[in-house]
Design an enzyme around this catalytic site. Structure first.
Site, PDB file in Angstrom:
ATOM      1  N   ASP A 146      -0.644  -1.006  10.963  1.00 13.64           N
ATOM      2  CA  ASP A 146      -1.129  -0.996   9.586  1.00 13.64           C
ATOM      3  C   ASP A 146      -1.940  -2.238   9.220  1.00 13.64           C
ATOM      4  O   ASP A 146      -2.645  -2.242   8.214  1.00 13.64           O
ATOM      5  CB  ASP A 146       0.049  -0.902   8.607  1.00 13.64           C
ATOM      6  CG  ASP A 146       0.668   0.477   8.552  1.00 13.64           C
ATOM      7  OD1 ASP A 146       0.135   1.394   9.211  1.00 13.64           O
ATOM      8  OD2 ASP A 146       1.695   0.645   7.872  1.00 13.64           O
ATOM      9  N   LYS A 149       0.854  -1.190   0.000  1.00 14.70           N
ATOM     10  CA  LYS A 149       0.000   0.000   0.000  1.00 14.70           C
ATOM     11  C   LYS A 149       0.884   1.231   0.000  1.00 14.70           C
ATOM     12  O   LYS A 149       2.058   1.191   0.352  1.00 14.70           O
ATOM     13  CB  LYS A 149      -0.933   0.017   1.224  1.00 14.70           C
ATOM     14  CG  LYS A 149      -0.207   0.077   2.574  1.00 14.70           C
ATOM     15  CD  LYS A 149      -0.280   1.456   3.169  1.00 14.70           C
ATOM     16  CE  LYS A 149       0.371   1.471   4.551  1.00 14.70           C
ATOM     17  NZ  LYS A 149       1.615   2.280   4.578  1.00 14.70           N
TER      18      LYS A 149
END
Length: 270
Positions: free
Chosen positions: A133, A8
């Site tokens: 995350d 990401k």
């Protein structure tokens, strides 16, 4: 059974303040990209984990995939174990969330393999125990992220018509090093408002608080960003706590010619 944990990028990253629990409150937009590891799991008589591809530093027992298995172990029938293999492609210590993705995808893969039928909500809660995350990768879609990186709001952001070039300067930056270089402050521009502007307007108003101090320490970061803009990027930024820099383009570029010797990946935005 196999899955493909993806990286990401952070579009903007504001470090607001340090919390009493030692973490920092942040705000950022997380956006998945298609740079992927490969994760395979099969039922076995005993637990086994091994890896190929990039060398993974540190003690194996601290790997998030193993920690994910331990979190799910109470739900798995006692006589059933698993053999897991990770082929590591996404660079580590690069701000791409590759390790977090591996841990979260392991939760999803084992949930499917053993037919545990655990909800996304429970999987996100477990992923939060692996790292800040990790919960993002359970649903794995663009979100506005806040708190310490485990709370999300859906956003209407579609960049699928653009291409992305990701350049890793092969500099490993630990989270501790990155946070040690910054001072916390309230952002000049509200990220939720800025992200709604056309991508051409993002430059200068959507920023990563880690980028400026780390670029002073590692000038290659700033040089890569400058080169991406020279090549026509609509927007460029360092992602996460570094050291990877990405550029969002409306065309494909020759990465081998312009970033020889560096680790690069290029693809369509999801």
């Amino acid at each position: 059974m196999i899955s493909f944990p993806n990286a990401k990028i952070n579009i903007g990253l504001n470090i607001l303040h340090k919390r009493e629990d030692g973490f920092h409150n942040i705000e950022s937009v997380f956006y998945p990209i298609a740079w992927q590891d490969a994760l395979e799991a099969c039922i076995a008589s005993s637990f086994e984990f091994n890896s190929s591809g990039l060398d993974i530093p540190g003690d194996t027992k601290n790997n998030l995939i193993i920690k994910a298995y331990k979190l799910l172990e109470e739900f798995i029938p006692p006589k059933e174990k698993v053999k897991i293999h990770l082929h590591k492609v996404i660079p580590m210590g690069a701000g791409l969330g590759g390790g977090s993705a591996d841990g979260a995808f392991a939760l999803k893969l084992l949930n499917e393999l053993f037919k545990l039928n655990l909800s996304e909500e429970l999987l996100e809660s477990m992923a939060g125990k692996l790292g800040s995350d990790c919960p993002f990768f359970i649903q794995n879609k663009p979100v506005f992220c806040y708190d310490r990186g485990i709370k999300f709001k859906e956003i209407d952001l579609d960049l699928s018509s653009y291409k992305i070039c990701v350049v890793n300067p092969n500099i490993h930056i630990s989270t501790a090093e990155a946070y040690g270089a910054i001072t916390t402050s309230l952002p000049k521009n509200a990220l939720m408002d800025a992200i709604k502007k056309p991508i051409a307007a993002w430059k200068g108003i959507i920023t990563n608080d880690f980028e400026e101090p780390l670029a002073k320490k590692y000038p290659k970061i700033g040089a890569i960003k400058k080169q991406l803009y020279t090549l026509g990027a609509c927007y460029a930024s360092m992602t996460g706590s570094g050291s990877t820099v990405y550029g969002i383009f409306d065309k494909e570029i020759d990465t081998k010619k312009h970033f020889e010797g560096l680790t690069t990946w290029q693809g369509q935005m999801l």
